[in-house]
Each structure stands twice: as structure tokens, then as C-alpha cells.
Design a protein around this motif. Structure first.
Motif, PDB file in Angstrom:
ATOM      1  N   THR A  18      -1.142  -6.591  -1.374  1.00 58.11           N
ATOM      2  CA  THR A  18      -0.497  -7.374  -0.311  1.00 58.11           C
ATOM      3  C   THR A  18      -1.262  -8.691  -0.150  1.00 58.11           C
ATOM      4  O   THR A  18      -0.675  -9.781  -0.153  1.00 58.11           O
ATOM      5  N   GLU A  62      -7.304   3.098  -3.072  1.00 54.28           N
ATOM      6  CA  GLU A  62      -6.511   3.411  -4.276  1.00 54.28           C
ATOM      7  C   GLU A  62      -6.748   4.826  -4.819  1.00 54.28           C
ATOM      8  O   GLU A  62      -7.378   5.016  -5.863  1.00 54.28           O
ATOM      9  N   ASN A 101      -3.302  -3.838   2.251  1.00 55.47           N
ATOM     10  CA  ASN A 101      -3.620  -3.411   0.896  1.00 55.47           C
ATOM     11  C   ASN A 101      -4.062  -4.604   0.027  1.00 55.47           C
ATOM     12  O   ASN A 101      -3.711  -5.747   0.307  1.00 55.47           O
ATOM     13  N   GLY A 153       0.806  -1.223   0.000  1.00 52.25           N
ATOM     14  CA  GLY A 153       0.000   0.000   0.000  1.00 52.25           C
ATOM     15  C   GLY A 153       0.835   1.266   0.000  1.00 52.25           C
ATOM     16  O   GLY A 153       0.301   2.361  -0.073  1.00 52.25           O
ATOM     17  N   GLU A 195      -4.711   4.739   6.819  1.00 48.44           N
ATOM     18  CA  GLU A 195      -5.455   3.731   7.567  1.00 48.44           C
ATOM     19  C   GLU A 195      -6.305   4.254   8.724  1.00 48.44           C
ATOM     20  O   GLU A 195      -7.400   3.742   8.968  1.00 48.44           O
ATOM     21  N   LYS A 243       3.063  -7.277  11.094  1.00 45.46           N
ATOM     22  CA  LYS A 243       1.783  -6.606  11.385  1.00 45.46           C
ATOM     23  C   LYS A 243       0.752  -7.626  11.875  1.00 45.46           C
ATOM     24  O   LYS A 243       0.020  -7.380  12.825  1.00 45.46           O
ATOM     25  N   ASN A 257      -7.716  -2.567   2.329  1.00 42.40           N
ATOM     26  CA  ASN A 257      -7.699  -1.179   1.867  1.00 42.40           C
ATOM     27  C   ASN A 257      -7.720  -1.156   0.335  1.00 42.40           C
ATOM     28  O   ASN A 257      -6.722  -1.427  -0.325  1.00 42.40           O
TER      29      ASN A 257
END
Ligand code: FMN
Ligand code: SF4
Ligand code: SF4
Ligand code: SF4
Length: 597
Positions: free
Chosen positions: A325, A197, A322, A168, A287, A177, A194
């Protein structure tokens, strides 16, 4: 699929749909029916092939023939020649931009040769609206493996060992994370995808969701299991209707097969996903702002810590990742961390998807191993600069990034190397610029964007970016003063150091980086009132060379504002106060008498 002799794949991404790919599909189907082949040849609407500049794209399997710029009226010839007679339709084949050689298979094309598709693996291959096609390509195998053979810690270890970092923009290690969110003890946790974009020109995430939505749903379920969440949210901008439509179909089909819901794969893991829509504000991709927006509050960032992993959606531990990801996760589980970490550079593993755009011959989505050089992306994959012009710079990292010049074209791309040359990876936007692009104008464009998108919560970003924009506007209007350069640098660094969130902290980057590499262009705008490229209209002064002008009157007849005077056979003159710098006189003069700014 076994009874089917051949598949005709037609790109169903947003770009190709807007160029009639739905009509192409109908025409192909009706031609097949007319010829009695509709039972043995299947037309499949796939996700994006990535080669957007050549769309709509049609690929025939197993012949491996790749047709570009197809129109609905070409369907008849494709069926009659390719399908019935086995002959290629030469006029629909792709020509390499430099050699002009026609190529029939996509694997022979420079655009695809250096690509390595992990996140985009199924885009252009499967019908994203049919879960069975995803399953046929090992879909939901990774989730089954995770739920039946692996502990939460096993999953986190594999992702950590793979070296996957967030796509992201920040590049934070994904496994770490997940570990932090798992360690936050709470009876309720969330996982969020997420899909905001907001970078202008970026469409990597949209293409993944349009072309392979299950790869994201499956990865979200794996992540949820690893961190101990049972609820997922996909935050997607409402401007992505096709991606939303396909996500809704995918969610429904996954629920029907029990791949979302209670006791998935007969385990005690329950998980489901809801979609929340964003209104298209760039800051809502950050975020903490995203979480506020999901909660139905104003999409404003808040200070970190606390990080979402400790206190996120509804104050509960939340993992935000993201789209791209997530799109890497199932391949890592299926093929192992060693496989993934063998691709890329020492600190940046795997691949990265870039939206290659601007003054480059092959525009589209490209996925390359980390460590590929910009030269390879722009010249090999991108086919070089349009109209054989000179490369000037490439902007990576969108409005948060900076320009990279010729001197750094051979830098192998990864998170660290891009930072070291004054830019950043960002989410993957890559805009190529040539000799005709004015760098002051480019900086002004990006700053106008971030200034517009600033949420206004903190003064450095709200007021600082406005002041910077005003200075740039003056410079491009020919009213700049020498002190402006120092003011821009000072303001830029102050905003970077004091803004609350990533938007403000990176907003000055395009200005600072163009100032670093192209200071002479700023100086020419300010001191000589000159824009080398003629982009800044207020500085673009066309003039007539009296030595060359023969008074043919062609320029005066073309001038849309009648600002060229002179009698026939006498030297003509431009009234600089009235000239709007359209360039029509330059194009009209056959005697090279009009001087370009
Ligand atoms: C202004 C701003 C906009 C952002 N926009 C996005 C976005 O559109 N998509 C995204 O995934 N991350 C975006 N991010 C980064 C997110 O805050 C967050 O780091 C990311 O979603 C985490 O996922 P990852 O670790 O998988 O990269 C943005 C950050 C900032 C500061
Ligand atoms: S830096 Fe800009 S976008 Fe971020 S909180 Fe401050 S005003 Fe809002
Ligand atoms: S640049 Fe356009 S407006 Fe100016 S003199 Fe030439 S034709 Fe007229
Ligand atoms: S077109 Fe060229 S040669 Fe003719 S009048 Fe204009 S400047 Fe002079």
C-alpha cells in the motif's frame, strides 16, 4: 552516473543472493578491472527483478540485454563478449517456455509484457543501498511537494480520489483510513508499516523492502504528515534479514540527508521511524495483534472496535498500512489521483503484485493492473502449466482464500470479483495447481497451517479448526465417513461466524471452497477410498493387471519394501498391507501392467 557508459545490474534479492549473486558481482567487477573497464562500467546490485524462477538475473543497460540463470563463472564471457565486443552471450538468454524462442530484451518476454509496475517500479532498477539512486528516480520529490505545497487534507483527498485500497488483504480504502486517523484528536499518533507477511509462499512485501526501501519510508512520512503523527514503526519478521539490513541502511541515509528527523524540507514537520521485529507468527500480521506485539505484549488479536485509528499503539490513534500500500503512495502524489484511478476496474484501482508459484512455468513476482484475468496471469505471464499438464485450480488469498477453477479463469481480478467466486485477493499469494494435486490434501495443508498458527484465544478457532483438521486427516487416511462432509460444512460456517479475528473467520475457506468445487474428490476419498491423484498415500493402491503382467520381475526388484511377490514369468502380486505407494513399480513396468491408483 553521467561518466558511466554502461550499467550491469545484478539481482540482489534474497532468491538470487542465495544462488550466488554476490559472487557474480565480485567476478564481474574483477573481470572489468582486469580489462581496464572498471571506471566506465558500473556493476549495480539491485532489488528483485521478479523473475525468480530464472535467477540469478543480470541485465545490461543501455544495451537492454537480459541474462538468466547466470553463474559466477559466466562473468568472464559476459565482459569479454557483451561489454568489450558488443556480442550477446546466446546461451544465457531466456527461452520462452512454449515457443522455445530465445529473447534478449526483457520487454519482449511474455513474463513482463502484460505487467505494469508501480509498487515494483524501482526493483531491479536501482541500488537499494544507495539513497542517491532513489533520488535520481524522483525519490523524495513527493515528500517535498507534500510538505511545501499541500495541507494534510489535500494529501488525504488525493489518496481518497485515487481509489487506492489496502494491499494487506482487507482492501480498505487507504485515504479513508488516513482521514479517520487524522480526525482522532490526540497529541500523539503513530503510523505503522505492516511487514509481517505471513502467508505461506508470499514474498511481495519482502521484495519491495529489499529492492526499494525508500519508497516505503517516503510514503510513511507522507502518511504521518497527513494524519498528524511524528513517529513511525516498521513491524517486520526477523526471518527477513536482507530486508532488515537494507531498511537499516535506508533509515541511516535518510536521516543523514535530513529526510527523516526534525524540520524535514525546512518545514515544522518532524518524523522518524523505528524497526520492531516479529517472531514470525501469522496472527501477528493482524493489526491488533501486531500492535500488542509492538508494545512487547503477547501477539493476540483484540475485538474491534475500537479500531487502531481511534486507539492503537500505546492507546493512541494509529494508522496501520501494508508495505505494498505504501509503495503506491509516492507515485500517486507525483502523478496524481486521476492517473492512478485510470488504471484498474471500477472499484479496484491501480495494480496488484502477486507471488505466482506452483505448477506454472514462470514462477515469480508479477504486478498487473487490477482487472487482468487469471488466464492472462497463468498462461501469458506465467507461460502455462509445467510439463503441459492440465490446469486444475488456482488458490488466491493464501490460507484465508479459496480455489478458483477453469470455469472462472476469465474473471477479471479485483477485490469484489474474487470474493464473488468464493476466493479473495488476500495479500497476493497465487498457487497454481494441476491435475496431480489432490484438493482434499490442499485443504488439509492450509488448515494445518491456520490451526498451527491459531493464537488459541477463542474457542471456535482453537478447537473448531482442530476438529476440522482431524476430520480431514481421517478422510485422507481412508477412514472418512459420509457424515464428514456435512460436519465440515457445519463446523466451517460456525467458525467463520463466531471466531474473534480474521484468522479464524477465514480459516475454513480453503476447505469450504474445495468442497464446493471438488466435492466428488471428497466423496471418492470417503466412499470409494480413492485418491484420484495418488497424493494420499493411504488410499493410493497400486495393483497389477494379471492380463498384462508377463512376470519380468522388474517391479519386484525396484520395490523398496519388498511387497511384490511372484516367480519369473508368472503374474506378480502386490501385498497391499505393506505397499507404501511410492510408485516405483509403476515407473519400472515396461508392459503397462501396474495400475496407478
Ligand atoms: C491473520 C491475519 C494476518 C494478516 N497478516 C497481514 C500481513 O502479514 N501483512 C499485512 O499488511 N496485513 C495483514 N493482515 C491485515 C492487517 O490486519 C491490516 O488489515 C493491514 O495491515 C492494513 O493495511 P492495509 O489497509 O494497507 O491493507 C492480516 C490480517 C489477518 C486477519
Ligand atoms: S480467531 Fe483464532 S487467531 Fe483469532 S483470536 Fe481467535 S483463536 Fe486467536
Ligand atoms: S508402490 Fe512402491 S511399495 Fe507399493 S508395490 Fe509398488 S514399488 Fe512396492
Ligand atoms: S514389471 Fe510389470 S510385467 Fe514385470 S512383473 Fe512387474 S507388473 Fe509384471
Amino acid at each position: 552516473m553521467s561518466k558511466i557508459r554502461s550499467h550491469i545490474m545484478v539481482c540482489g534479492g534474497t532468491g538470487c543472493v542465495s544462488s550466488s549473486s554476490e559472487e557474480i558481482i565480485s567476478s564481474l567487477k574483477s573481470e572489468l578491472k582486469k580489462n581496464g573497464y572498471d571506471k566506465e562500467i558500473k556493476v549495480v546490485k539491485t532489488g528483485c527483478f521478479g523473475f525468480c524462477g530464472q535467477g540469478p538475473i543480470v541485465k545490461i543497460h543501455p544495451d537492454n540485454v537480459f541474462y538468466v540463470k547466470v553463474k559466477p563463472e559466466d562473468a568472464k564471457e559476459i565482459i569479454e563478449e557483451q561489454i568489450i565486443k558488443g556480442r550477446k552471450v546466446e546461451r544465457l538468454l531466456y527461452s520462452e517456455p512454449v515457443t522455445d524462442i530465445k529473447l534478449d530484451e526483457y520487454s519482449k518476454m511474455n513474463f513482463y509484457k502484460k505487467q505494469y509496475r508501480i509498487a515494483l517500479r524501482n526493483c531491479g532498477l536501482i541500488n537499494p543501498e544507495d539513497i542517491n539512486e532513489y533520488i535520481a528516480f524522483n525519490g523524495y520529490e513527493a515528500l517535498g511537494k507534500v510538505l511545501t505545497e499541500m495541507t494534510q487534507d489535500d494529501v488525504i483527498k488525493v489518496i481518497k480520489d485515487s481509489g487506492l485500497r489496502g494491499r494487506g488483504g482487507g482492501g480498505f480504502p487507504t485515504g479513508l483510513k488516513w482521514e479517520f486517523t487524522k480526525r482522532s484528536i490526540n497529541d500523539q499518533k503513530y503510523i505503522i508499516c505492516n511487514a509481517d507477511e505471513g502467508d505461506p509462499g508470499a514474498f511481495m512485501d519482502r521484495s519491495i523492502l529489499e529492492g526499494d526501501p525508500h519508497s516505503v519510508l517516503e510514503a510513511m512520512a507522507i502518511g504521518a504528515y497527513a494524519i498528524g503523527a511524528n513517529h513511525g514503526v516498521i513491524y517486520i519478521r526477523a526471518e527477513y534479514p536482507l530486508a532488515i539490513h537494507r531498511l537499516e541502511i535506508a533509515l541511516k541515509q535518510a536521516r543523514e540527508l535530513g529526510l527523516l528527523g526534525n524540520n524535514i524540507f525546512s518545514s515544522d514537520f518532524n518524523f522518524d521511524i523505528e524497526i520492531k521485529f516479529g517472531a514470525g507468527a501469522f496472527v501477528c500480521g493482524e493489526e491488533t495483534a501486531l500492535i500488542h506485539s509492538v508494545e512487547g505484549c503477547r501477539g493476540e488479536p483484540t475485538k474491534k472496535p475500537p479500531y487502531p485509528a481511534e486507539s492503537g499503539y500505546n492507546g493512541k490513534p494509529t494508522c496501520v498500512n501494508n508495505v505494498e500500500t505504501f509503495a503506491n503512495i509516492t507515485s500517486i502524489i507525483n502523478k496524481g489521483s486521476k492517473w492512478f484511478s485510470s488504471i484498474g476496474t471500477e472499484k479496484s484501482k491501480g495494480t496488484k503484485v502477486f507471488a505466482l508459484a506452483g505448477k506454472v512455468n514462470n514462477v515469480g513476482l508479477v504486478e498487473v493492473p487490477m482487472g487482468t484475468t487469471l488466464r492472462e496471469i497463468i498462461y501469458d505471464i506465467g507461460g502455462g502449466i509445467t510439463d503441459d499438464k492440465d490446469f486444475k485450480a488456482v488458490q488466491t488469498g493464501g490460507p484465508s482464500g479459496g480455489v478458483i477453477t477453469k470455469a472462472d479463469l476469465d474473471t477479471p481480478i479485483d477485490y469484489e470479483s474474487l470474493k464473488s467466486i468464493g476466493s479473495m485477493m488476500g495479500s497476493g499469494g497465487m498457487i497454481v495447481m494441476d491435475e496431480d494435486n489432490c484438493m482434499v490434501n490442499i485443504a488439509k495443508f492450509y488448515l494445518e497451517f491456520t490451526q498451527d498458527e491459531s493464537c488459541g484465544k477463542c474457542t471456535p478457532c482453537r478447537v473448531g479448526t482442530k476438529r476440522m483438521y482431524e476430520i480431514l486427516d481421517r478422510i485422507t487416511n481412508g477412514e472418512g465417513v459420509p457424515e464428514d462432509i456435512d460436519k465440515l460444512i457445519e463446523l466451517g460456517n460456525m467458525i467463520k461466524d463466531t471466531a474473534l479475528c480474521g484468522l479464524g473467520q477465514t480459516a475454513p475457506n480453503p476447505v469450504l471452497s474445495t468442497l464446493h468445487y471438488f466435492r466428488e474428490e471428497y466423496e471418492a476419498h470417503i466412499n470409494d477410498k480413492k485418491c484420484f491423484t495418488g497424493t494420499c498415500k493411504a488410499l493410493a493402491k497400486y495393483s497389477i493387471d494379471p492380463e498384462k503382467c508377463i512376470g519380468c520381475t522388474a517391479c519386484a526388484r525396484k520395490c523398496p519394501v519388498d511387497c511384490i511377490s511372484g516367480s519369473p514369468k508368472e503374474v506378480h502380486v502386490i501385498d497391499q498391507d505393506k505397499c507404501i505407494a511410492c510408485g516405483a513399480c509403476y515407473d519400472a513396468c515396461k508392459f503397462d501392467a501396474v495400475i496407478k491408483p
